[in-house]
Design a protein around this motif. Structure first.
Motif, mmCIF file in Angstrom:
data_model
loop_
_atom_site.group_PDB
_atom_site.id
_atom_site.type_symbol
_atom_site.label_atom_id
_atom_site.label_comp_id
_atom_site.label_asym_id
_atom_site.label_seq_id
_atom_site.Cartn_x
_atom_site.Cartn_y
_atom_site.Cartn_z
ATOM 1 N N ARG A 92 -36.944 6.315 -25.486
ATOM 2 C CA ARG A 92 -36.238 7.095 -24.473
ATOM 3 C C ARG A 92 -36.148 6.256 -23.205
ATOM 4 O O ARG A 92 -37.161 5.748 -22.709
ATOM 5 N N ILE A 93 -34.934 6.086 -22.668
ATOM 6 C CA ILE A 93 -34.715 5.237 -21.500
ATOM 7 C C ILE A 93 -34.083 6.057 -20.384
ATOM 8 O O ILE A 93 -33.110 6.778 -20.606
ATOM 9 N N ARG B 150 -27.567 3.521 -18.491
ATOM 10 C CA ARG B 150 -26.754 4.157 -19.526
ATOM 11 C C ARG B 150 -27.223 3.677 -20.897
ATOM 12 O O ARG B 150 -27.482 2.498 -21.096
ATOM 13 N N THR B 151 -27.335 4.606 -21.820
ATOM 14 C CA THR B 151 -27.791 4.247 -23.164
ATOM 15 C C THR B 151 -26.734 4.644 -24.199
ATOM 16 O O THR B 151 -25.838 5.447 -23.924
ATOM 17 N N TYR B 152 -26.880 4.067 -25.400
ATOM 18 C CA TYR B 152 -25.915 4.275 -26.471
ATOM 19 C C TYR B 152 -26.642 4.556 -27.779
ATOM 20 O O TYR B 152 -27.808 4.178 -27.955
ATOM 21 N N GLU B 153 -25.956 5.209 -28.679
ATOM 22 C CA GLU B 153 -26.490 5.454 -30.015
ATOM 23 C C GLU B 153 -25.567 4.812 -31.041
ATOM 24 O O GLU B 153 -24.347 4.888 -30.926
ATOM 25 N N VAL C 17 -38.863 3.039 -19.646
ATOM 26 C CA VAL C 17 -38.781 3.017 -21.107
ATOM 27 C C VAL C 17 -40.015 3.711 -21.671
ATOM 28 O O VAL C 17 -41.146 3.311 -21.379
ATOM 29 N N ARG D 124 -30.322 0.228 -27.668
ATOM 30 C CA ARG D 124 -30.084 1.406 -26.836
ATOM 31 C C ARG D 124 -29.298 1.057 -25.571
ATOM 32 O O ARG D 124 -28.519 1.867 -25.062
ATOM 33 N N LEU D 125 -29.494 -0.150 -25.058
ATOM 34 C CA LEU D 125 -28.847 -0.547 -23.815
ATOM 35 C C LEU D 125 -27.521 -1.270 -24.029
ATOM 36 O O LEU D 125 -26.829 -1.576 -23.050
#
Length: 360
Positions: free
Chosen positions: A51-52, A56-59, A243, A266-267
Motif C-alpha cells: 500500500r503506497i 499515484r499508483t497503478y494496478e 510504503v 505499483r508506481l
C-alpha cells in the motif's frame, strides 16, 4: 528345547520393539517444505500486500510473487526418526540439522525476533532500492549502530551518533542530488574510509544528542585489506512516500527483491510483467544488490504450484537450482542486481532478447 525357543521369541520381540521404538525417538533435525506464495502486487489476508500513499499508483495484471519455506521440527517440537526419514524421502523437502535455523546460543523466541527484524529491514531496503531505480530521491542519514570490539572506533563514537562530516566534508544524504552515481549516507561514509590506506587518520564530525563532537580515528586494516575503523552504520531513511507492506507473520530477508519489484510495479504506469506470472527470491540492499538465500529448491516447487512461468534467482543461489523437483519446469533467470531483474522482466514482457540462465 522349549525354553530355548521361548528365549528366542522373547529376544525377537524385544528387538522388534526396540526397532519400532527407535522410529519415534526425537531427532535434532528440521524438515523444510514448500511454503506459501504471496503475489506482492496482489492481496494477502484481505488487503493489498503493498500500500503506497503520497504518489499515484497503478494496478496491473500478472504476478510478482515472493515464495516461502515452511519448517517442521525445532527445539520446541522435535521430529522423530520416522518423520525425518519421511522428509528425507520426499523429493520436495530437505532435511537439515536443527542448529542451522536454531543456533544453540539463541532461543526460539530470539530466532523469531531476528526474522522479524530482517523482514522489516528488507522492506526498508526494498523501498530505497525501488526509488533509486525509478530516480526518486530520498534522504539517508548515517547513524552509528555499534562499534566492533578491539577496532579503532571503539570508545570514540557511540551508538546513535549521526555522522555529519568526514575530514571536514559534509556526508551527502540526499539521493536526489548529483547524477545518481554519488554514494550517500552510510555508503558514502564507507567509501570515504576505505579509500584511505590502513594507518591513515580519519577525522569525523558527529552529532551526539544535538552536540557536535569531533573525533580522530586511526584506521586499521579490514578483512578485505582496505582501511577500516570498525563502525557499524545504519541509514535512517526519510522517503517522500509512505510504503506499507503486509505479509502477516512471514519473516526473514529473502523477499526483498520481489518487494522492490512490487513497489516499482505499483508506481509504474506500464506494468513490469506484461501479465506474466513471475516469482523469485533474493535479498535486496538499498543500492539494489541482490543477495543469495537458502531453500531455493523448495521455493521453486511453491512457485510452480502457484502457476509461475519464470523464477528470478540471485546469482549466489544458482548452485541450488538443479536440486529442485521443479527443475526444468520453470524458466529460471539469474540476477545480481535489481537492474538485472528489471531488464529480465522487460525481456519477458517484450519477448525480445535473451534471459541470463544459471547455467551460463
Amino acid at each position: 528345547m522349549v525354553r530355548r525357543v521361548l528365549t528366542l521369541v522373547v529376544a525377537l520381540v524385544l528387538l522388534v520393539g526396540l526397532a519400532v521404538g527407535s522410529l519415534y525417538l526425537p531427532m535434532p533435525y528440521i524438515v523444510a517444505t514448500p511454503g506459501v506464495t504471496v503475489n506482492t502486487v496482489g492481496e494477502f489476508e484481505n488487503g493489498p500486500v503493498i500500500r503506497i500513499e503520497g504518489a499515484r499508483t497503478y494496478e496491473h495484471d500478472g504476478a510478482l510473487s515472493m515464495v516461502t519455506i515452511q519448517y517442521a521440527g525445532g527445539p520446541q517440537r522435535r521430529l522423530n526418526t520416522l518423520e525425518v526419514l519421511t522428509g528425507w524421502l520426499s523429493p520436495n523437502n530437505a532435511v537439515m540439522p536443527e542448529e542451522l535455523l536454531f543456533p544453540a546460543d539463541r532461543s526460539p523466541e530470539e530466532v523469531s525476533e531476528r526474522q522479524t527484524v530482517q523482514m522489516n529491514d528488507s522492506q526498508t531496503n526494498a523501498t530505497a532500492a525501488a526509488l533509486n531505480q525509478l530516480g526518486i530521491g530520498y534522504e539517508a542519514v548515517p547513524i552509528v549502530a555499534d562499534t566492533v570490539e578491539d577496532m579503532p572506533a571503539e570508545g570514540l563514537v557511540e551508538p546513535g551518533d549521526v555522522i555529519v562530516e568526514i575530514d571536514g566534508e559534509p556526508v551527502p544524504t540526499d539521493t536526489g542530488e548529483g547524477d545518481g552515481d554519488q554514494a550517500v549516507g552510510s555508503a558514502a561514509v564507507v567509501d570515504a574510509v576505505s579509500a584511505r590506506e590502513p594507518g591513515d587518520v580519519v577525522e569525523m564530525t558527529v552529532d551526539r544528542d544535538g552536540e557536535t563532537v569531533e573525533v580522530e580515528i586511526t584506521t586499521a586494516e579490514g578483512e578485505d585489506g582496505t582501511a577500516a575503523v570498525g563502525i557499524l552504520i545504519a541509514d535512517e531513511t526519510d522517503f517522500p512516500i509512505d510504503v506499507e507492506i503486509s505479509v502477516g507473520d512471514i519473516g526473514g530477508p529473502s523477499a526483498g527483491m520481489m518487494f522492490a519489484l512490487g513497489i516499482m510495479d505499483r508506481l509504474s504506469e506500464d506494468g513490469l510483467t506484461g501479465g506474466t506470472r513471475v516469482a523469485g527470491s533474493g535479498t535486496i540492499s538499498a543500492d539494489g544488490q541482490v543477495g543469495g538465500i537458502s531453500g531455493i529448491p523448495q521455493k521453486m516447487v511453491s512457485a510452480r504450484r502457484d502457476g509461475a512461468e519464470y523464477f528470478l534467482v540471485a546469482a549466489d543461489s544458482c548452485s541450488q537450482v538443479a536440486d529442485s523437483a521443479a527443475y526444468g519446469e520453470l524458466e529460471v533467470v539469474r540476477v545480481e542486481t535489481l537492474d538485472d531483474a528489471v531488464d529480465a522482466l522487460e525481456t519477458i514482457r517484450t519477448g525480445e532478447g535473451d534471459l541470463p540462465r544459471c547455467e551460463s
